[in-house]
Design a protein around this motif. Structure first.
Motif, PDB file in Angstrom:
ATOM      1  N   HIS A 224     -28.807 -12.480   7.434  1.00  0.00           N
ATOM      2  CA  HIS A 224     -29.558 -11.147   7.045  1.00  0.00           C
ATOM      3  C   HIS A 224     -30.809 -11.494   6.934  1.00  0.00           C
ATOM      4  O   HIS A 224     -31.707 -10.587   7.206  1.00  0.00           O
ATOM      5  CB  HIS A 224     -28.914 -10.427   5.751  1.00  0.00           C
ATOM      6  CG  HIS A 224     -28.928  -9.025   5.868  1.00  0.00           C
ATOM      7  ND1 HIS A 224     -30.356  -8.489   6.092  1.00  0.00           N
ATOM      8  CD2 HIS A 224     -27.959  -7.907   5.815  1.00  0.00           C
ATOM      9  CE1 HIS A 224     -30.362  -7.072   5.896  1.00  0.00           C
ATOM     10  NE2 HIS A 224     -28.739  -6.847   5.943  1.00  0.00           N
ATOM     11  N   LEU A 275     -38.289  -5.824   9.690  1.00  0.00           N
ATOM     12  CA  LEU A 275     -37.470  -5.262   8.504  1.00  0.00           C
ATOM     13  C   LEU A 275     -38.433  -4.892   7.353  1.00  0.00           C
ATOM     14  O   LEU A 275     -38.313  -4.467   6.212  1.00  0.00           O
ATOM     15  CB  LEU A 275     -36.450  -6.105   7.832  1.00  0.00           C
ATOM     16  CG  LEU A 275     -35.195  -6.094   8.684  1.00  0.00           C
ATOM     17  CD1 LEU A 275     -34.028  -6.888   7.998  1.00  0.00           C
ATOM     18  CD2 LEU A 275     -34.601  -4.593   9.292  1.00  0.00           C
TER      19      LEU A 275
ATOM     20  N   SER B  43     -33.679   1.675  -1.223  1.00  0.00           N
ATOM     21  CA  SER B  43     -34.256   0.427  -0.688  1.00  0.00           C
ATOM     22  C   SER B  43     -34.216  -0.943  -2.036  1.00  0.00           C
ATOM     23  O   SER B  43     -34.594  -1.901  -1.704  1.00  0.00           O
ATOM     24  CB  SER B  43     -35.791   0.580  -0.407  1.00  0.00           C
ATOM     25  OG  SER B  43     -36.491   0.878  -1.601  1.00  0.00           O
ATOM     26  N   ARG B  83     -32.729  -1.769   7.124  1.00  0.00           N
ATOM     27  CA  ARG B  83     -32.167  -2.842   6.379  1.00  0.00           C
ATOM     28  C   ARG B  83     -30.596  -2.842   6.530  1.00  0.00           C
ATOM     29  O   ARG B  83     -29.918  -3.457   6.849  1.00  0.00           O
ATOM     30  CB  ARG B  83     -32.555  -3.134   5.192  1.00  0.00           C
ATOM     31  CG  ARG B  83     -32.040  -4.532   4.310  1.00  0.00           C
ATOM     32  CD  ARG B  83     -32.836  -4.568   2.985  1.00  0.00           C
ATOM     33  NE  ARG B  83     -34.105  -4.166   3.063  1.00  0.00           N
ATOM     34  CZ  ARG B  83     -34.893  -3.529   1.815  1.00  0.00           C
ATOM     35  NH1 ARG B  83     -34.196  -3.271   0.826  1.00  0.00           N
ATOM     36  NH2 ARG B  83     -36.221  -3.529   2.054  1.00  0.00           N
TER      37      ARG B  83
END
Ligand code: SF4
Ligand code: SF4
Lengths: 288, 138
Positions: A224, A275, B43, B83
């Motif tokens: 990740h 990201l 987030s 994400r």
């Protein structure tokens, strides 16, 4: 067209010498002799006289961009970069870890690099299907043309079509082998966090002993953390003493990121890492 | 005994958590399998929370945030969207059933939507059965 490794080595030496003598850089990151031909080592030349120790052959897989973050900001560094390595440098520039003006990139266009453990040619599996560096100042040799390019994601097909139970069993078997030596993290140009999340004790994210669940936590989180950043050099998998094919998972994540966010890692210094960026019109479909 | 799943909900303070409150004050019924943790923003959710929840025995994880454009901090959920999309792909490729993880945008006035989503998600997790792949066995 064939690659003359000797010729690249000579050019690498000439350029390294010139850069060090002129004082343009204080460090040259390249490859040096190991205990035999098949095991060259990462090498740091600091004086013109060190240059004689530089080598280059088909086993020089190491991604020398790995060492850039170890030097204090402002150090002038020349670094030998193959195709994937140059993408690592671009990615580090995007992440503001190094500055373009502090670097001299010695680009090496090359194919047919070999894995010293298995003797197999690594081109098709890693390096993103590229042979020429994406970014360089000086090119040591002629650009590679006409060499069959295997598409970067071809190797994934077999794993993507696997049934999820089979795929879980596959990864479980692989992660069970992990001895938590962290060579993968050490070899990776993008793994520069200190401390790494897995070394933290408060909170303790995952077990540190080499058992499946700690291993799973370490690897999934590492995949990740490298999402949209892994540039497919494959060094993690080659560094691994128990040969876990980490590159497959990284590639899968890279592919998904490229499809979702329309940008591959380390291709342009103008990009922002996927990201830490967003578009207002990103589709909610990506969450399905 | 019938299978009662444990579901972790992570909800943002400004929208989904307030939406859950509204569902409560308007006495809407929904299954009690969800345990909600409140965070200040979607987030704020570290993907490792989700991996860890599955390891510690969650059968499903439901994330709730403000609708894109409505984030209290303007852009938090836009980062979270990217994400969490990656988190989902990683869970899938590791072999976990894709239906065990879900992200929903639920605003403070959508008490109805909250109870609908929880009802539907709980039914889905029930049909998937207990999650054993990631769970740390004693
Ligand atoms: S994760 Fe592996 S392939 Fe990706 S950049 Fe790091 S070492 Fe290279
Ligand atoms: S290099 Fe291989 S054995 Fe070592 S920590 Fe990484 S995956 Fe595990």
């Amino acid at each position: 067209m064939t690659i003359s490794f000797k010729q690249i080595e000579e050019k690498l030496k000439t350029e390294a010498k010139r850069l060090l003598e002129s004082g343009q850089v204080s460090v040259v990151l390249a490859y040096g002799k190991g205990y035999d031909e098949k095991h060259p080592m990462p090498y740091v030349a600091r004086n013109p006289s060190d240059v004689a120790n530089i080598v280059f052959n088909e086993y020089c897989n190491y991604n020398m961009a790995r060492y850039l973050v170890r030097y204090p900001a402002g150090t002038k560094i020349a670094v030998a970069v193959k195709a994937a390595d140059s993408r690592a440098v671009i990615q580090l520039i995007q992440e503001e870890k190094v500055k373009r003006e502090d670097l001299v990139l010695l680009g090496i266009p090359v194919y047919g690099m070999k894995n010293p453990k298995t003797q197999e040619i690594i081109d098709g599996k890693t390096t993103g299907g590229l042979y020429n560096p994406v970014l360089y100042d000086i090119l040591l040799g002629d650009e590679v043309h006409g060499q069959a390019i295997q598409l970067p994601y071809d190797v994934l097909a077999a794993y993507e079509s696997m049934d999820k139970e089979v795929r879980f069993a596959f990864w479980k078997k692989e992660f069970d082998k992990c001895i938590r030596c962290y060579a993968c993290r050490k070899a990776c140009p993008m793994c520069y966090c200190d401390p790494c999340f897995i070394d933290q004790n408060k909170p303790k994210w995952g077990d540190k002993s080499p058992k499946f669940h700690g291993n799973l936590m370490y690897h999934l989180t590492r995949f990740h953390h490298l999402a949209g950043r892994c540039i497919d050099c494959g060094e993690c998998s080659r560094a691994c003493p128990v040969d876990i094919p980490l590159y497959l998972f990284h590639k899968k994540v890279a592919r998904e990121c490229e499809e979702m966010f329309g940008q591959a890692a380390g291709m342009s210094i103008e990009d922002k890492p996927a990201l830490v960026n967003f578009r207002v019109d990103d589709s909610d479909k990506i969450l399905e | 005994m019938s299978f009662e799943p444990k579901i972790l909900g992570i909800a943002c303070n400004w929208c989904t958590y307030t939406g859950a409150d509204l569902a409560g004050t308007t006495r809407l019924q929904y299954p009690q399998n969800l345990r909600v943790v409140r965070v200040m923003c979607s987030s704020r959710i570290n993907p490792s929370f989700i991996f860890r929840a599955f390891q510690l025995g969650a059968d499903g994880v439901l994330i709730g945030g403000c609708h894109p454009g409505d984030c209290h901090y303007n852009t938090g959920n836009l980062y979270a969207r990217r994400r969490l999309a990656v988190t989902k792909k990683i869970l899938e490729f590791s072999g976990l059933e894709p239906g065990r993880f879900r992200v929903e945008w639920i605003s403070a006035s959508e008490g109805n939507k909250f109870s609908e989503v929880v009802t539907e998600f709980t039914a889905q997790i029930k049909s998937l059965g207990p999650q054993t792949k990631f769970k740390i066995s004693q």
